[in-house]
Design a protein around this motif. Structure first.
Motif, PDB file in Angstrom:
ATOM      1  N   VAL A 128     -51.711   7.690   7.261  1.00 18.75           N
ATOM      2  CA  VAL A 128     -52.488   6.779   8.104  1.00 18.75           C
ATOM      3  C   VAL A 128     -53.794   6.405   7.408  1.00 18.75           C
ATOM      4  N   ALA A 129     -54.452   7.370   6.785  1.00 14.67           N
ATOM      5  CA  ALA A 129     -55.719   7.108   6.089  1.00 14.67           C
ATOM      6  C   ALA A 129     -55.500   6.162   4.916  1.00 14.67           C
ATOM      7  N   ILE A 130     -54.393   6.292   4.196  1.00 14.60           N
ATOM      8  CA  ILE A 130     -54.089   5.364   3.091  1.00 14.60           C
ATOM      9  C   ILE A 130     -53.905   3.955   3.645  1.00 14.60           C
ATOM     10  N   LEU A 131     -53.147   3.836   4.716  1.00 17.28           N
ATOM     11  CA  LEU A 131     -52.944   2.524   5.336  1.00 17.28           C
ATOM     12  C   LEU A 131     -54.276   1.916   5.783  1.00 17.28           C
ATOM     13  N   ASP A 132     -55.131   2.743   6.358  1.00 17.01           N
ATOM     14  CA  ASP A 132     -56.425   2.269   6.828  1.00 17.01           C
ATOM     15  C   ASP A 132     -57.286   1.781   5.669  1.00 17.01           C
ATOM     16  N   SER A 133     -57.248   2.499   4.556  1.00 20.19           N
ATOM     17  CA  SER A 133     -58.062   2.097   3.404  1.00 20.19           C
ATOM     18  C   SER A 133     -57.538   0.793   2.790  1.00 20.19           C
ATOM     19  N   LYS A 158     -51.229  -4.302  11.528  1.00 20.35           N
ATOM     20  CA  LYS A 158     -52.142  -3.887  12.606  1.00 20.35           C
ATOM     21  C   LYS A 158     -52.277  -2.360  12.654  1.00 20.35           C
ATOM     22  N   ARG A 159     -53.494  -1.922  12.938  1.00 16.21           N
ATOM     23  CA  ARG A 159     -53.752  -0.480  13.046  1.00 16.21           C
ATOM     24  C   ARG A 159     -52.891   0.180  14.131  1.00 16.21           C
ATOM     25  N   ASP A 160     -52.607  -0.565  15.166  1.00 18.30           N
ATOM     26  CA  ASP A 160     -51.824   0.002  16.271  1.00 18.30           C
ATOM     27  C   ASP A 160     -50.443   0.480  15.815  1.00 18.30           C
ATOM     28  N   ASP A 161     -49.980  -0.033  14.667  1.00 24.09           N
ATOM     29  CA  ASP A 161     -48.642   0.317  14.187  1.00 24.09           C
ATOM     30  C   ASP A 161     -48.667   1.432  13.149  1.00 24.09           C
ATOM     31  N   PHE A 162     -49.850   1.932  12.810  1.00 22.24           N
ATOM     32  CA  PHE A 162     -49.958   2.894  11.715  1.00 22.24           C
ATOM     33  C   PHE A 162     -49.147   4.167  11.962  1.00 22.24           C
ATOM     34  N   ASP A 163     -49.147   4.649  13.194  1.00 26.20           N
ATOM     35  CA  ASP A 163     -48.449   5.909  13.469  1.00 26.20           C
ATOM     36  C   ASP A 163     -46.959   5.811  13.183  1.00 26.20           C
ATOM     37  N   ARG A 185     -56.954  -3.244  -9.684  1.00 27.31           N
ATOM     38  CA  ARG A 185     -57.498  -4.165  -8.683  1.00 27.31           C
ATOM     39  C   ARG A 185     -57.851  -5.510  -9.313  1.00 27.31           C
ATOM     40  N   GLN A 186     -58.393  -5.473 -10.528  1.00 31.84           N
ATOM     41  CA  GLN A 186     -58.777  -6.718 -11.191  1.00 31.84           C
ATOM     42  C   GLN A 186     -57.551  -7.555 -11.538  1.00 31.84           C
ATOM     43  N   LEU A 187     -56.492  -6.904 -12.006  1.00 29.53           N
ATOM     44  CA  LEU A 187     -55.264  -7.641 -12.305  1.00 29.53           C
ATOM     45  C   LEU A 187     -54.706  -8.282 -11.041  1.00 29.53           C
ATOM     46  N   SER A 188     -54.694  -7.538  -9.943  1.00 32.56           N
ATOM     47  CA  SER A 188     -54.225  -8.102  -8.673  1.00 32.56           C
ATOM     48  C   SER A 188     -55.048  -9.318  -8.271  1.00 32.56           C
ATOM     49  N   LYS A 189     -56.356  -9.196  -8.431  1.00 32.86           N
ATOM     50  CA  LYS A 189     -57.243 -10.310  -8.085  1.00 32.86           C
ATOM     51  C   LYS A 189     -56.977 -11.512  -8.978  1.00 32.86           C
ATOM     52  N   ASP A 190     -56.778 -11.262 -10.270  1.00 35.13           N
ATOM     53  CA  ASP A 190     -56.570 -12.352 -11.229  1.00 35.13           C
ATOM     54  C   ASP A 190     -55.290 -13.126 -10.957  1.00 35.13           C
ATOM     55  N   VAL A 191     -54.281 -12.472 -10.378  1.00 37.12           N
ATOM     56  CA  VAL A 191     -53.019 -13.167 -10.092  1.00 37.12           C
ATOM     57  C   VAL A 191     -52.898 -13.530  -8.608  1.00 37.12           C
ATOM     58  N   ASN A 192     -54.035 -13.453  -7.906  1.00 37.82           N
ATOM     59  CA  ASN A 192     -54.148 -13.957  -6.523  1.00 37.82           C
ATOM     60  C   ASN A 192     -53.314 -13.194  -5.503  1.00 37.82           C
ATOM     61  N   ILE A 193     -53.275 -11.872  -5.659  1.00 37.52           N
ATOM     62  CA  ILE A 193     -52.663 -11.027  -4.631  1.00 37.52           C
ATOM     63  C   ILE A 193     -53.672 -10.873  -3.491  1.00 37.52           C
ATOM     64  N   PRO A 194     -53.253 -10.938  -2.239  1.00 37.36           N
ATOM     65  CA  PRO A 194     -54.190 -10.735  -1.122  1.00 37.36           C
ATOM     66  C   PRO A 194     -54.925  -9.406  -1.251  1.00 37.36           C
ATOM     67  N   ALA A 195     -56.160  -9.380  -0.774  1.00 39.22           N
ATOM     68  CA  ALA A 195     -57.009  -8.204  -0.967  1.00 39.22           C
ATOM     69  C   ALA A 195     -56.627  -7.026  -0.081  1.00 39.22           C
ATOM     70  N   GLY A 196     -56.040  -7.309   1.089  1.00 38.56           N
ATOM     71  CA  GLY A 196     -55.741  -6.221   2.008  1.00 38.56           C
ATOM     72  C   GLY A 196     -54.570  -6.532   2.911  1.00 38.56           C
ATOM     73  N   LEU A 197     -54.065  -5.488   3.565  1.00 36.28           N
ATOM     74  CA  LEU A 197     -52.896  -5.633   4.427  1.00 36.28           C
ATOM     75  C   LEU A 197     -53.176  -6.463   5.671  1.00 36.28           C
ATOM     76  N   GLU A 198     -54.430  -6.481   6.098  1.00 30.11           N
ATOM     77  CA  GLU A 198     -54.781  -7.257   7.293  1.00 30.11           C
ATOM     78  C   GLU A 198     -54.452  -8.733   7.101  1.00 30.11           C
ATOM     79  N   GLN A 199     -54.590  -9.219   5.864  1.00 26.54           N
ATOM     80  CA  GLN A 199     -54.268 -10.620   5.581  1.00 26.54           C
ATOM     81  C   GLN A 199     -52.784 -10.916   5.750  1.00 26.54           C
ATOM     82  N   LEU A 200     -51.972  -9.865   5.745  1.00 26.06           N
ATOM     83  CA  LEU A 200     -50.524 -10.030   5.931  1.00 26.06           C
ATOM     84  C   LEU A 200     -50.104  -9.841   7.382  1.00 26.06           C
ATOM     85  N   GLY A 201     -51.073  -9.547   8.269  1.00 24.66           N
ATOM     86  CA  GLY A 201     -50.764  -9.368   9.687  1.00 24.66           C
ATOM     87  C   GLY A 201     -50.489  -7.938  10.094  1.00 24.66           C
TER      88      GLY A 201
END
Length: 382
Positions: free
Chosen positions: A375-380, A345-350, A327-343
């Motif tokens: 689904v739980a992995i996607l949610d996390s 949506k929970r409605d598509d998880f299934d 997680r720290q390496l991702s943060k250091d190279v400016n990877i977005p923190a979560g999938l929500e930032q990429l658009g």
């Protein structure tokens, strides 16, 4: 139980090896090549360096630069038509994972016929593809040396995983001079893709002592060099080290396969047209948190490769510390923190979960998941 180890017959590495690659192409007596690339590389003039070298070697070339970041069935069909119309006897991919995958699809259909979707799955084709030489310009996907080909089916909004020994290039080329001055965001995404390859291969149920060795070394080299490659794109040493790291990660996953990070990331890319490396980077710690239930010792090894001092830690504690380092390496190279930032949506998880469970990359994950667990992995990761 026996194991096969797949790799191109010739792999050229190091500063200035592009010229050596052209000499190797000439030695095969090829007369006309289809160069598969993208518009950015072509417009920047990077492709012209290759065509000039080929011309000097008396190898004619025609350029197909329509490859999209997530190459599609249409890209493959259009490139194949150009190849046939020009009677090319080999294919050269020039770029990152997208041109390499598109070129694999074209070369496979050139000899096997049919449609690219006919070859989804593992070792479906009957014949070797048209000879393919893959010249890398990024350090991440390792598609220049693997038997993996990922093509987007526009109609179904999914990425098809074609895992086939017959799409292995005959020559791979990693000249770090071609990787200079790439955008920091691209360097970060492809570098985290390489890290994902190495880690997924290391925890795979198909891992072997050979894949373990190159996977751990790849993790160590990504940890040591990615930050510098992102921050200083003209550092040739960092670029060269990342080229070796991603190549070794490719050796690992090409033979041990992958897991749910890629199985899920493929669906995100196909459904939303998202960058593959970024999806992998976001998903990586979440999937490995799930895997830690069954392979804590393996993930403790990953932690040590990530430079975590695991002295006096249990395997479980070390595994969690390793996930923090990722997680720290991702943060250091400016990877977005979560999938929500990429658009996403929970409605598509299934539907994402349903398709992920069909992806061949997930078959070697150390713990097989239910629909609800995906689904739980996607949610996390949201």
């Amino acid at each position: 139980m026996s194991n096969a180890f797949y790799i191109p017959s010739l792999n050229l590495m190091g500063i200035g090896c592009l010229e050596e690659a052209v000499n190797a192409i000439k030695s095969h007596s090829f007369t006309k090549a289809l160069i598969v690339t993208d518009k950015v590389l072509n417009e920047l003039g990077a492709v012209s360096k290759l065509t000039t070298l080929l011309d000097n070697a008396n190898v004619a070339a025609v350029v197909f630069d329509e490859t999209k970041p997530n190459p599609t069935i249409e890209n493959v069909n259009d490139g194949l038509a150009l190849l046939k119309n020009n009677q090319c006897d080999c294919v050269i991919s020039f770029g990152g994972g997208s041109p390499h995958d598109c070129a694999k699809g074209i070369a496979l259909l050139a000899t096997n016929g049919g449609e690219i979707k006919d070859y989804e799955g593992v070792d479906v084709s009957a014949k070797p593809q048209l000879p393919l030489i893959s010249i890398n310009t990024t350090a991440g996907t390792a598609s220049e040396m693997t038997r993996f080909c990922i093509i987007t089916d526009e109609a179904r909004h999914i990425k098809m995983a074609i895992v086939d020994k017959n799409v292995t290039p005959i020559i791979s080329v990693n000249d770090p001079e071609l990787m200079l001055a790439k955008p920091a965001s691209l360097t970060a995404a492809t570098g985290m893709d390489a890290l994902t390859h190495a880690i997924e291969a290391y925890v795979s149920i198909a891992a072997t002592p050979v894949t373990d060795a190159v996977a751990i070394k790849a993790i160590e080299m990504v940890q040591a060099n990615l930050r510098e490659a992102v921050q200083n794109g003209d550092n040739l040493t960092a670029r060269d080290n990342m080229a070796y790291a991603q190549f070794m990660a490719g050796m690992a996953f090409n033979n041990a396969s992958l897991g749910y990070v890629h199985a899920i990331a493929h669906q995100l890319g196909g459904f939303y047209d998202l960058p593959h490396g970024v999806c992998n980077a976001i998903l990586l710690p979440h999937v490995q948190q799930y895997n830690a239930k069954v392979v804590p010792a393996r993930l403790a090894d990953v932690a040590r490769a990530m430079s975590v001092d695991t002295k006096d830690m249990t395997d479980e504690q070390a595994a969690n510390a390793g996930l923090d380092a990722i997680r720290q390496l991702s943060k250091d190279v400016n990877i977005p923190a979560g999938l929500e930032q990429l658009g996403v949506k929970r409605d598509d998880f299934d539907v994402l979960a349903e398709n992920a469970l069909k992806d061949a990359c997930g078959f070697t994950n150390p713990k097989q998941a239910s629909h609800e667990e995906i689904v739980a992995i996607l949610d996390s990761a949201l």
